[in-house]
Every structure is written in structure tokens, then in C-alpha cells.
Design a protein around this motif. Structure first.
Motif, PDB file in Angstrom:
ATOM      1  N   GLU A 196      -8.066   0.898   3.295  1.00  0.00           N
ATOM      2  CA  GLU A 196      -8.382   2.216   3.858  1.00  0.00           C
ATOM      3  C   GLU A 196      -9.654   2.163   4.704  1.00  0.00           C
ATOM      4  O   GLU A 196      -9.752   2.831   5.737  1.00  0.00           O
ATOM      5  N   ARG A 213      -6.796  -1.113  -2.255  1.00  0.00           N
ATOM      6  CA  ARG A 213      -6.563   0.143  -1.528  1.00  0.00           C
ATOM      7  C   ARG A 213      -7.771   0.518  -0.701  1.00  0.00           C
ATOM      8  O   ARG A 213      -7.688   0.825   0.485  1.00  0.00           O
ATOM      9  N   GLY A 261       2.269   2.050  -3.280  1.00  0.00           N
ATOM     10  CA  GLY A 261       1.312   2.244  -4.367  1.00  0.00           C
ATOM     11  C   GLY A 261       1.193   1.014  -5.247  1.00  0.00           C
ATOM     12  O   GLY A 261       0.929   1.121  -6.442  1.00  0.00           O
ATOM     13  N   GLU A 308      -6.743  -0.597  -7.081  1.00  0.00           N
ATOM     14  CA  GLU A 308      -7.690   0.404  -6.566  1.00  0.00           C
ATOM     15  C   GLU A 308      -8.616  -0.218  -5.516  1.00  0.00           C
ATOM     16  O   GLU A 308      -8.858   0.327  -4.447  1.00  0.00           O
ATOM     17  N   TYR A 329       0.844  -1.207   0.000  1.00  0.00           N
ATOM     18  CA  TYR A 329       0.000   0.000   0.000  1.00  0.00           C
ATOM     19  C   TYR A 329       0.875   1.252   0.000  1.00  0.00           C
ATOM     20  O   TYR A 329       0.652   2.191  -0.773  1.00  0.00           O
ATOM     21  N   LEU A 333      -0.917  -1.601  -4.630  1.00  0.00           N
ATOM     22  CA  LEU A 333      -2.206  -2.294  -4.514  1.00  0.00           C
ATOM     23  C   LEU A 333      -3.121  -1.857  -5.655  1.00  0.00           C
ATOM     24  O   LEU A 333      -2.973  -0.764  -6.193  1.00  0.00           O
TER      25      LEU A 333
END
Ligand SMILES: [Zn+2]
Lengths: 202, 84
Positions: B27, B23, B16, B20, B13, B18
């Protein structure tokens, strides 16, 4: 590899030292810094970096045009450093037998931080943090150390790392994850040092 | 999914790496899970510090030393080529 590089490789294959020097010039600092991470000492790092370039020169004929100079040099440097460490360990064993009087093992490093706008106490603090991180990285197992240096110090992509270490992208991902976790765990004991710097390590 | 599964997503993660979808999943989880949120912050912090490590300046005589070594081995190779 671009055309200029290709020409330089060709000339280097024919023993053209100058062409080889042109080819490797952009990677001097990268190779030296990589070696420094492994060996933690200026002189050893310099020797190992030069040895890596010599090995590269001797092996330039084996360089495959579909790879890049960068990944090729990284691989040679890592191998050279690991060999140097092995050699040093053997030498150390002998030194211990012969004379165990000096006390220092030469592993202490004094960090030179380029001048910045920081106040003296902040510089000291940053110096201390950098030293702690370098020390803890160097204490990690070989695989973890290598992947951390390549990714977080040298900013290489997962793809580049996979090529250099000849491992899959999935292995890069999991190995890096494990390495960062270990480093984080090992740094927890320095909580106070980081806290003064507005850290999030609790 | 267990926290353990989310933890494995933290390192990619940060890079960058992962998708979409992944992510968003992570999150969302850290909004509800303090432990994973803490873990994410710590690893991010350590990673950022690693990225900030200063480059060591090259020793002043590095190029010169390397040059003489290169010339030296090429000389040896050249001589052995000629004599054989
Ligand atoms: Zn969780």
C-alpha cells in the motif's frame, strides 16, 4: 464431512443411487458451471457434467473420508472436462478431413443473463463484457484457466484449490497471479467496451 | 525491492492473502508508484468482473437425464454382481 454425508457415502458405496443423488444435489450447478467454462456450449457442458457425476458414482468407494465431497467432485469434473476437450479435438480433426463446409465450429455461445434492473443497453453491454471475459478465460492455457475458474468464478479458497489440484499454496499463489496478469493483458484490447462501463482499464 | 516484487504481491493482496506487514508495504509503494498503482487497479477490476460472471442455469432435464444414467449403470453393475 458431516455425519449425514458420511452415511450417504456409505449407502452410495453399496449402490444406492438415491443416496448418491442426495449427496451430489448441492453440487449440480457448480459442476455444470465448471464444465461450461471449459466447453463453452450448453449441451457439451451438460454431457460432461453428467459424465463427471457418473465417474464419481463409479468411484465413490475410493472417496477418502478426510477430503470433502466438494473438492473431490471438482477434481473429477476438471479431469472429465479435459478428457472431453481432448476427445473433441480428435473428432474435430476428423470432421475437418471429412467435411469442411459448415464454417461454424460450435464454439459460439449465446449468454443468458437473468433479468435485472438494468436498462436494455446496459444489459447488452454487460452481456458483451461477460462474453468477452468468458472467451478470454477459455483461451488461456489449461493451468491458468483452471485456477482462475476455481478462484474467481467459484470463490474457492487457496487451501481448497491446493487440495483439488494437488499443488502447494505457493504454487496456487504464483499461478493465480500469472493467470490474472495474462487475462488482464488479453482484455486490454477491449478497453473501449470496459471504458463505457466506468472501467479502470486504461 | 523492485516493482517486479511488488507486482507479485498484487494478486494475493486482492484475495486478502498477504500478511499485515506485506499489505502495508504494498500500500505504501502504490502511493509513490503510478505504474504499480495502475497495475493493481487493472487486476482488481478484471478480478471483480470475473467474480460477477453469472451462473448458468442448469438445463431443465439435467436431473432426469442424470438419474436414468445412474440407474442404468447401477443396473449393469447389479446384474454383473448377480451373475458372477
Ligand atoms: Zn512500482
Amino acid at each position: 464431512m458431516d455425519l449425514d454425508e458420511e452415511k450417504l457415502v456409505e449407502r452410495a458405496c453399496n449402490g444406492d443411487v438415491e443416496a448418491f443423488e442426495q449427496l451430489i444435489e448441492p453440487y449440480h450447478s457448480m459442476v455444470y458451471n465448471l464444465a461450461f467454462h471449459y466447453l463453452k456450449e450448453y449441451h457439451d457442458a451438460s454431457e460432461a457434467a453428467q459424465e463427471a457425476f457418473l465417474r464419481a458414482f463409479k468411484a465413490v468407494k475410493t472417496f477418502k473420508k478426510n477430503s470433502t465431497i466438494k473438492t473431490w467432485l471438482y477434481r473429477i469434473t476438471i479431469n472429465t472436462c479435459l478428457d472431453t476437450i481432448k476427445k473433441k479435438k480428435n473428432e474435430k480433426r476428423l470432421i475437418y478431413i471429412n467435411e469442411a463446409k459448415d464454417g461454424s465450429d460450435g464454439s459460439e455461445i449465446e449468454l443468458q443473463i437473468p433479468s435485472s434492473d438494468l436498462k436494455p443497453d446496459q444489459i447488452l453491454e454487460q452481456k458483451a463484457i461477460q462474453k468477452v471475459i468468458r472467451d478470454e478465460i477459455s483461451k488461456l492455457p489449461k493451468d491458468s484457466k483452471t485456477i482462475l475458474i476455481l478462484r474467481d468464478f467459484n470463490d474457492l479458497s487457496y487451501e481448497e484449490i491446493a487440495k483439488i489440484l494437488n499443488i502447494s499454496l505457493g504454487t496456487v499463489k504464483s499461478r493465480l497471479s500469472r493467470a490474472r496478469n495474462s487475462l488482464k493483458d488479453n482484455l486490454l484490447k477491449y478497453r473501449e467496451l470496459f471504458n463505457t462501463n466506468g472501467s479502470q482499464i486504461k | 525491492m523492485y516493482c517486479e516484487n511488488y507486482r507479485e504481491m498484487i494478486s494475493p493482496y486482492i484475495d486478502g492473502m498477504l500478511t499485515e506487514n506485506e499489505r502495508a508495504i504494498l500500500e505504501k509503494h502504490v502511493l509513490d508508484c503510478d505504474e504499480c498503482k495502475n497495475e493493481l487497479e487493472e487486476i482488481k477490476f478484471v478480478t471483480e468482473h470475473c467474480h460477477q460472471l453469472e451462473k448458468m442455469p442448469l438445463p431443465v432435464d439435467f436431473k432426469e437425464q442424470l438419474h436414468s444414467k445412474l440407474v442404468n449403470i447401477e443396473g449393469i453393475r447389479h446384474n454383473s454382481r448377480n451373475s458372477s
